[in-house]
Each structure stands twice: as structure tokens, then as C-alpha cells.
Scaffold this motif. Structure first.
Motif, mmCIF file in Angstrom:
data_model
loop_
_atom_site.group_PDB
_atom_site.id
_atom_site.type_symbol
_atom_site.label_atom_id
_atom_site.label_comp_id
_atom_site.label_asym_id
_atom_site.label_seq_id
_atom_site.Cartn_x
_atom_site.Cartn_y
_atom_site.Cartn_z
ATOM 1 N N GLY A 58 4.894 1.058 1.466
ATOM 2 C CA GLY A 58 5.812 2.365 1.482
ATOM 3 C C GLY A 58 7.167 2.069 1.630
ATOM 4 N N VAL A 59 7.330 0.925 1.952
ATOM 5 C CA VAL A 59 8.951 0.700 1.961
ATOM 6 C C VAL A 59 9.433 -0.213 0.747
ATOM 7 C CG1 VAL A 59 10.722 -0.637 3.271
ATOM 8 C CG2 VAL A 59 8.841 0.822 4.330
ATOM 9 N N ARG A 60 10.530 -0.004 0.208
ATOM 10 C CA ARG A 60 11.118 -0.347 -0.988
ATOM 11 C C ARG A 60 12.710 -0.679 -0.672
ATOM 12 N NH1 ARG A 60 11.423 4.963 -1.711
ATOM 13 N NH2 ARG A 60 13.118 5.670 -2.987
ATOM 14 N N LEU A 61 13.277 -2.005 -1.590
ATOM 15 C CA LEU A 61 14.599 -2.205 -1.362
ATOM 16 C C LEU A 61 15.112 -1.625 -2.575
ATOM 17 C CD1 LEU A 61 16.639 -3.978 0.330
ATOM 18 C CD2 LEU A 61 16.338 -5.662 -1.252
ATOM 19 N N TRP A 93 22.920 -2.479 0.003
ATOM 20 C CA TRP A 93 21.234 -2.560 -0.022
ATOM 21 C C TRP A 93 20.793 -1.607 0.941
ATOM 22 C CZ3 TRP A 93 19.743 -5.937 -3.969
ATOM 23 C CH2 TRP A 93 20.660 -7.095 -4.012
ATOM 24 N N LEU A 94 19.742 -0.909 0.576
ATOM 25 C CA LEU A 94 18.909 0.111 1.213
ATOM 26 C C LEU A 94 17.733 -0.117 1.406
ATOM 27 C CD1 LEU A 94 20.987 3.218 -0.228
ATOM 28 C CD2 LEU A 94 21.614 2.082 1.806
ATOM 29 N N ALA A 95 17.167 -0.079 2.245
ATOM 30 C CA ALA A 95 15.575 0.037 2.563
ATOM 31 C C ALA A 95 15.041 1.516 2.566
ATOM 32 C CB ALA A 95 15.058 -1.173 3.448
ATOM 33 N N LEU A 96 14.357 2.095 1.757
ATOM 34 C CA LEU A 96 13.939 3.436 1.865
ATOM 35 C C LEU A 96 12.498 3.507 1.794
ATOM 36 C CD1 LEU A 96 16.173 4.660 -1.101
ATOM 37 C CD2 LEU A 96 17.024 4.712 1.000
ATOM 38 N N ASP A 97 11.779 4.656 2.500
ATOM 39 C CA ASP A 97 10.400 4.685 2.508
ATOM 40 C C ASP A 97 10.014 5.841 1.528
ATOM 41 O OD1 ASP A 97 11.102 7.379 3.567
ATOM 42 O OD2 ASP A 97 10.358 6.797 5.429
ATOM 43 N N LEU A 103 15.945 3.703 5.962
ATOM 44 C CA LEU A 103 15.311 2.970 7.256
ATOM 45 C C LEU A 103 16.408 1.801 7.744
ATOM 46 C CD1 LEU A 103 11.572 2.470 5.958
ATOM 47 C CD2 LEU A 103 12.623 4.217 7.518
ATOM 48 N N PHE A 104 17.051 1.449 6.643
ATOM 49 C CA PHE A 104 17.936 0.113 6.768
ATOM 50 C C PHE A 104 18.979 0.064 5.770
ATOM 51 C CE2 PHE A 104 18.660 -4.584 5.923
ATOM 52 C CZ PHE A 104 19.234 -4.717 7.088
ATOM 53 N N VAL A 105 20.173 -0.633 6.410
ATOM 54 C CA VAL A 105 21.310 -0.625 5.355
ATOM 55 C C VAL A 105 21.985 -1.840 5.723
ATOM 56 C CG1 VAL A 105 22.773 0.559 6.835
ATOM 57 C CG2 VAL A 105 23.471 0.219 4.538
ATOM 58 N N CYS A 106 22.589 -2.808 4.748
ATOM 59 C CA CYS A 106 22.965 -3.979 4.893
ATOM 60 C C CYS A 106 24.001 -4.162 3.546
ATOM 61 C CB CYS A 106 22.439 -5.090 5.219
ATOM 62 S SG CYS A 106 21.230 -5.825 3.840
ATOM 63 N N TRP A 107 24.834 -5.289 3.719
ATOM 64 C CA TRP A 107 25.999 -5.390 2.757
ATOM 65 C C TRP A 107 25.746 -7.012 2.263
ATOM 66 C CZ3 TRP A 107 29.040 -2.176 0.073
ATOM 67 C CH2 TRP A 107 29.065 -0.722 0.627
ATOM 68 N N THR A 108 26.167 -7.373 1.070
ATOM 69 C CA THR A 108 26.314 -8.675 0.723
ATOM 70 C C THR A 108 27.737 -8.701 -0.050
ATOM 71 O OG1 THR A 108 24.984 -8.503 -1.302
ATOM 72 C CG2 THR A 108 24.029 -9.676 0.617
ATOM 73 N N PHE A 109 28.736 -9.565 0.437
ATOM 74 C CA PHE A 109 29.950 -9.762 -0.211
ATOM 75 C C PHE A 109 30.171 -11.047 -1.075
ATOM 76 C CE2 PHE A 109 30.363 -7.185 3.560
ATOM 77 C CZ PHE A 109 31.470 -6.163 3.076
ATOM 78 N N ARG A 110 30.776 -10.718 -2.005
ATOM 79 C CA ARG A 110 31.075 -11.815 -3.064
ATOM 80 C C ARG A 110 32.462 -12.097 -3.149
ATOM 81 N NH1 ARG A 110 27.003 -10.915 -7.694
ATOM 82 N NH2 ARG A 110 25.265 -9.804 -6.859
ATOM 83 N N GLY A 111 33.126 -13.291 -3.377
ATOM 84 C CA GLY A 111 34.450 -13.782 -3.356
ATOM 85 C C GLY A 111 34.972 -13.936 -1.966
ATOM 86 N N LYS A 144 9.422 -3.061 12.860
ATOM 87 C CA LYS A 144 8.602 -2.995 11.613
ATOM 88 C C LYS A 144 9.095 -3.857 10.613
ATOM 89 C CE LYS A 144 7.371 1.981 11.797
ATOM 90 N NZ LYS A 144 7.500 3.167 11.213
ATOM 91 N N GLY A 145 9.907 -4.886 11.156
ATOM 92 C CA GLY A 145 10.378 -6.176 10.275
ATOM 93 C C GLY A 145 11.182 -5.582 8.938
#
Length: 221
Positions: A58-61, A93-97, A103-111, A144-145
Motif C-alpha cells: 500500500g505504499v508507493r514512491l 521524493w514522496l512515499a504515499l499510501d 508518509l515520507f519526504v526526502c531530496w536528492t541533489f544534482r550538481g 515501518k521501514g
């Protein structure tokens, strides 16, 4: 501040005068301010074999666009800053149910990536390297990992886009986060210490592998 301290401050102002009190406040403001912080840098080789963490059912990125930048506010981040980061070509990036809850948020930076110790607050990244930052889980998602599963999925995507590694930093006293990234396959590549005394700062990065030597050179450490 207690009432006794307030009364003391008012009495001192009446006794010495407002000009003297302001002068004293200015003098205190000119004293050097000392600050020290220490981070451990970690690196995950996204194309190598690594531990895998999978999402619970039930969780997706999703890689979010500007139309979903508002979601960062739900986890304590700033929407306007999120829009600026997205405009600069970075990834949210978002993890949604299944109920579309964040449920979760994070970032990846480029450059380049925001680092307080870097000149002008931005650290150039080595070629083929993305930086993971600002990982935050909602209270209902903890245990919940979700974070490790998100990092695994992000690393998979970055590998298909030509990246070789993903790095991140964690304060040395944040034992739970350090344990989490290590379990996800990140390895320690260096320890960075920033010391500030007033307007002056000193940065030291003790590199122990990976791209840490390149980071140290960019930091002037």
C-alpha cells in the motif's frame, strides 16, 4: 525568563539609563559566537550489490513535481524552498499510501548540494554522484521501514540514470539515523567537522574512502 530576572533587568535599566542598557546589549552582541558541529559522510554505490529494503503493502514512491511541492509542509519543510529546489533541477521524493497521505519526504541533489560548511553554502558534487538530504518520516510511518525502502528505490532509479553513487551526511550524535543508513548499504567515507568563531570558520574532513577526498578538496578542508 523568571519574574525576578525581569524585575532585575528593569531595575538595572532605570538605574543605568536606557542608553547604557542598549550599549551593553550591543557589546554583548559583538562578542565572538562559538559553534561546532560534526557530521559523518556516507556513500552508497548504486550500481553495486547492496541490501534491499522493500515497501510494505500500500505504499508507493513518487518523484514529485511543483504541483505537489505543498506536501513538504506536512512534514515541517518549507514549500517556497521546495519550489526553488525543484526549479534548480533537484528531485523531491514522496512515499504515499493508498489514502494519498504523505508518509515520507526526502531530496536528492544534482550538481551541488546545500552544506553549511561549503563556500557560499553549496558543495559541488563529484561527477556521477547525487546527494541525499532532508529525509523526514511522518509519525504514522515510523517503524515501518519507509525511509530505507525509499532510499533503495531511489538508488535503483539513479542507477538507471547513469549515477554511480549516492552520498549523505548524518550528525555524529544521531545514532538511529546512522544505523539506518548503514543497514541500507551506505558505508562511512569520512568525518567532517565545522568550527565557527564569530565570522571565521574552519572545516576539516577526515576522508576514509569513496568520494570523500573530492568533497574535502571542494570544501578546502
Amino acid at each position: 525568563m523568571t519574574m525576578s530576572r525581569i524585575s532585575h533587568a528593569l531595575a538595572k535599566t532605570r538605574r543605568e539609563g536606557i542608553r547604557a542598557a542598549l550599549s551593553r546589549a550591543w557589546e554583548l552582541g559583538q562578542r565572538p559566537v562559538y559553534n561546532s558541529e560534526e557530521h559523518v559522510w556516507y556513500q552508497l554505490d548504486v550500481k553495486a550489490e547492496r541490501p534491499r529494503r522493500e515497501f510494505v503493502d500500500g505504499v508507493r514512491l513518487v518523484r514529485a513535481g511543483a504541483d505537489e511541492a505543498y506536501r513538504v509542509g506536512e512534514l515541517g519543510q518549507v514549500e517556497t524552498e521546495a519550489r526553488e529546489r525543484l526549479s534548480a533541477g533537484n528531485d523531491l521524493w514522496l512515499a504515499l499510501d493508498n489514502e494519498d497521505r504523505t508518509l515520507f519526504v526526502c531530496w536528492t541533489f544534482r550538481g551541488e548540494t546545500p552544506v553549511a560548511a561549503a563556500p557560499h553554502g553549496q558543495l559541488p558534487l563529484p561527477a556521477g554522484t547525487a546527494c541525499l538530504e532532508d529525509s523526514v518520516a511522518a509519525p504514522l510511518a515510523r517503524g515501518k521501514g519507509i525511509a530505507p525502502a525509499s532510499w533503495t528505490a531511489i538508488a535503483d532509479i539513479l542507477a538507471t540514470e547513469g549515477f554511480e553513487s549516492m552520498i549523505t551526511k548524518v550528525t555524529t550524535d544521531n545514532a538511529p539515523s546512522r544505523k539506518a543508513v548503514q543497514k541500507s548499504g551506505f558505508r562511512e567515507i569520512g568525518v567532517m567537522r565545522l568550527t565557527r568563531m564569530g565570522p571565521r570558520q574552519r572545516v576539516v574532513l577526515a576522508a576514509s574512502g569513496g568520494v570523500a577526498a573530492v568533497l574535502a578538496q571542494s570544501l578546502g578542508a
